[in-house]
Design an enzyme around this catalytic site. Structure first.
Site, PDB file in Angstrom:
ATOM      1  N   CYS A 162      30.782  41.591  36.830  1.00 51.35           N
ATOM      2  CA  CYS A 162      32.184  41.288  37.098  1.00 51.35           C
ATOM      3  C   CYS A 162      32.910  40.673  35.908  1.00 51.35           C
ATOM      4  O   CYS A 162      34.125  40.509  35.940  1.00 51.35           O
ATOM      5  CB  CYS A 162      32.291  40.330  38.292  1.00 51.35           C
ATOM      6  SG  CYS A 162      31.234  40.800  39.664  1.00 51.35           S
ATOM      7  N   HIS A 301      39.227  34.052  38.519  1.00 49.68           N
ATOM      8  CA  HIS A 301      38.303  35.081  39.006  1.00 49.68           C
ATOM      9  C   HIS A 301      38.495  35.236  40.513  1.00 49.68           C
ATOM     10  O   HIS A 301      38.565  36.355  41.014  1.00 49.68           O
ATOM     11  CB  HIS A 301      36.867  34.697  38.667  1.00 49.68           C
ATOM     12  CG  HIS A 301      35.879  35.773  38.910  1.00 49.68           C
ATOM     13  ND1 HIS A 301      36.014  37.046  38.379  1.00 49.68           N
ATOM     14  CD2 HIS A 301      34.724  35.800  39.637  1.00 49.68           C
ATOM     15  CE1 HIS A 301      34.998  37.792  38.770  1.00 49.68           C
ATOM     16  NE2 HIS A 301      34.196  37.059  39.533  1.00 49.68           N
ATOM     17  N   GLU A 312      34.562  27.726  40.941  1.00 48.70           N
ATOM     18  CA  GLU A 312      35.597  27.911  39.918  1.00 48.70           C
ATOM     19  C   GLU A 312      36.593  26.752  39.931  1.00 48.70           C
ATOM     20  O   GLU A 312      37.068  26.322  38.882  1.00 48.70           O
ATOM     21  CB  GLU A 312      36.318  29.245  40.120  1.00 48.70           C
ATOM     22  CG  GLU A 312      37.228  29.604  38.963  1.00 48.70           C
ATOM     23  CD  GLU A 312      37.813  31.004  39.046  1.00 48.70           C
ATOM     24  OE1 GLU A 312      38.428  31.449  38.064  1.00 48.70           O
ATOM     25  OE2 GLU A 312      37.659  31.657  40.115  1.00 48.70           O
ATOM     26  N   LYS A 333      43.234  39.156  42.874  1.00 51.49           N
ATOM     27  CA  LYS A 333      42.288  39.868  43.734  1.00 51.49           C
ATOM     28  C   LYS A 333      42.700  39.783  45.202  1.00 51.49           C
ATOM     29  O   LYS A 333      42.216  40.555  46.026  1.00 51.49           O
ATOM     30  CB  LYS A 333      40.879  39.316  43.566  1.00 51.49           C
ATOM     31  CG  LYS A 333      40.192  39.682  42.248  1.00 51.49           C
ATOM     32  CD  LYS A 333      38.757  39.192  42.227  1.00 51.49           C
ATOM     33  CE  LYS A 333      38.057  39.545  40.926  1.00 51.49           C
ATOM     34  NZ  LYS A 333      38.539  38.748  39.775  1.00 51.49           N
ATOM     35  N   HIS A 338      38.251  43.212  44.586  1.00 52.56           N
ATOM     36  CA  HIS A 338      37.446  42.944  43.401  1.00 52.56           C
ATOM     37  C   HIS A 338      36.980  44.255  42.780  1.00 52.56           C
ATOM     38  O   HIS A 338      36.136  44.959  43.342  1.00 52.56           O
ATOM     39  CB  HIS A 338      36.254  42.084  43.788  1.00 52.56           C
ATOM     40  CG  HIS A 338      35.471  41.545  42.631  1.00 52.56           C
ATOM     41  ND1 HIS A 338      35.701  41.927  41.323  1.00 52.56           N
ATOM     42  CD2 HIS A 338      34.447  40.636  42.579  1.00 52.56           C
ATOM     43  CE1 HIS A 338      34.863  41.295  40.528  1.00 52.56           C
ATOM     44  NE2 HIS A 338      34.097  40.504  41.267  1.00 52.56           N
ATOM     45  N   PHE A 397      27.775  38.444  38.125  1.00 49.51           N
ATOM     46  CA  PHE A 397      26.374  38.352  38.505  1.00 49.51           C
ATOM     47  C   PHE A 397      25.523  38.296  37.235  1.00 49.51           C
ATOM     48  O   PHE A 397      25.809  38.957  36.237  1.00 49.51           O
ATOM     49  CB  PHE A 397      25.951  39.567  39.328  1.00 49.51           C
ATOM     50  CG  PHE A 397      26.399  39.530  40.766  1.00 49.51           C
ATOM     51  CD1 PHE A 397      27.136  38.488  41.280  1.00 49.51           C
ATOM     52  CD2 PHE A 397      26.067  40.577  41.619  1.00 49.51           C
ATOM     53  CE1 PHE A 397      27.530  38.455  42.603  1.00 49.51           C
ATOM     54  CE2 PHE A 397      26.453  40.565  42.951  1.00 49.51           C
ATOM     55  CZ  PHE A 397      27.189  39.501  43.448  1.00 49.51           C
TER      56      PHE A 397
END
Length: 409
Positions: A162, A301, A312, A333, A338, A397
């Protein structure tokens, strides 16, 4: 060190099939999440996604070439065509030795992998498509763009889940700043809304399983329960400033800083205290030669998962201290879902446009405050606010973190 500016943007997203439509939809707070149409979801736990809608790849790609491309490459080529037209460089009549390409994809040709595996099981694996490998390998979006426009500089693909789209933009920025290329096409592309892709994320309990599109991707909301898969692509044209000025290019904004690091902690979960992402933001700020108080907006994010949004938030507080309370922090998002390896590229484009137009996008669908996510997330309504410097976050990830900073021109 040389200055680097953005001179072209192309994108195709769940909220629009070009940059203008996508940005207009974001300003309107339009939700691009809807029931999945790319396959039958009957009996499946997940039925919603952020699909690209009414897409006809033949409008930008030759019919003979289409059969050699997975959908993620098609999306990348469509975004690249818009970006190339937008920047105004005639690559067909240019010396392209100093023009390169870095385009990310998190997974690559997943739809082709699924369909050809089915065919192989039915007919034998010696009878699958001869284009199987070039359709599926993740570097092929970058390769096809370079081939199409004859771009002979560095051509690469960042695969950092990501975070990939942001890594691609940041790496391209450094290539130009440090003198290796004058122009870079960079970004990301993803198309993983398939039975295999959705099934894989469903089995790890990462996806939202509800049926209301307006309460599906709800970053920082206390009722968030998983991310919504999106698809799309964005390509930015980055250019050395004097090179751009000499040819009279329009300039969207400047790329100022880039940070990249790793949590080195877990294959899927971010560091709970946010320290890895915080350090990444600090690296980007240092790279830009700015103070933390200079940043006015963060495109987060913000995936709508419990761990990401809480982590975050902690990371932003850790990196910015008291200034975190003055920052606007929104997640687009909430509108697009996503897009994995394309997410950071699309969000980089939105961040540049937000600076240029003096408009901060909202985090839509927000209803229930969460004490763990108590920043100013620009809930539900965007704001007409001029900001000089903005940061875009991507966390992937594997513990991959990437941050890029843009400045208004």
């Amino acid at each position: 060190m040389r200055k680097v500016v953005v001179t072209g943007i192309g994108m195709i997203t769940p909220v629009g099939n070009n940059t203008a439509d996508s940005w207009a939809a974001v300003k309107e707070g339009k939700c691009g999440i809807a029931p999945i149409t790319l396959y039958d979801t009957e009996g499946r736990k997940v039925s919603l996604a952020g699909e690209v809608k009414n897409y006809d790849p033949s409008e930008t790609i030759d019919a003979k070439e289409l059969r050699k491309m997975d959908r993620f490459t098609q999306l990348a080529m469509t975004a690249a065509a818009e970006a190339v037209k937008d920047c105004g460089i005639d690559f067909a009549n240019s010396d392209n030795e100093n023009t390169g390409v870095i385009v990310s994809s998190g997974i690559g040709g997943l739809a082709t992998i699924q369909s050809e595996t089915t065919k192989g099981n039915e007919k034998g694996f010696d009878r699958i498509s001869p284009f199987f490998i070039p359709q599926t390998i993740t570097n092929m979006a970058a390769g096809q763009i370079a081939i199409k426009y004859g771009l002979k500089g560095m051509c690469s693909c960042v695969v950092t889940a990501c975070a990939g789209g942001t890594n691609a933009v940041g790496d391209a920025f450094h290539r130009i700043r440090d003198g290796y290329e004058d122009v870079m096409l960079c970004g990301g592309a993803e198309s993983s809304i398939t039975e295999l892709g959705i099934g894989g994320f469903t089995s790890m309990r990462a996806l939202h399983t509800g049926t209301d599109p307006l309460r599906a991707s709800i970053p920082f909301d206390k009722e968030r329960s998983g991310f919504v898969m999106g698809e799309g692509a964005a390509i930015l044209v980055l250019e050395e400033e004097e090179h751009a000025i000499k040819r009279g290019a329009k300039i969207y904004g400047e790329v100022l800083g880039y940070g990249a690091n790793c949590d080195a902690n877990h294959i899927t979960a971010p560091l709970e205290d946010g320290s890895g992402a915080a350090k990444c933001m600090e690296l980007a700020i240092k790279d830009a030669g700015l103070n933390k108080e200079d940043i006015g907006y963060i495109n987060a994010h913000g995936t709508s998962t419990h761990l990401n949004d809480a982590g975050e938030t902690k990371a932003i507080k850790l990196a910015f201290g008291e200034h975190a309370n003055k920052l606007m922090v929104s997640s687009t998002k909430s509108m697009t879902g996503h897009m994995l390896g394309a997410a950071g590229a699309v969000e980089a484009g939105f961040t540049v446009l937000s600076l240029k137009e003096g408009y901060i996008p909202a985090t839509i669908g927000y209803k229930v405050p969460d004490e763990e996510c108590d920043l100013d997330i620009v809930p539900n309504e965007g704001r007409n606010v001029e900001v000089k410097y903005a940061l875009s976050n991507s966390l992937g990830f594997g513990g991959h973190n990437a941050c890029v900073i843009f400045g208004r021109r």
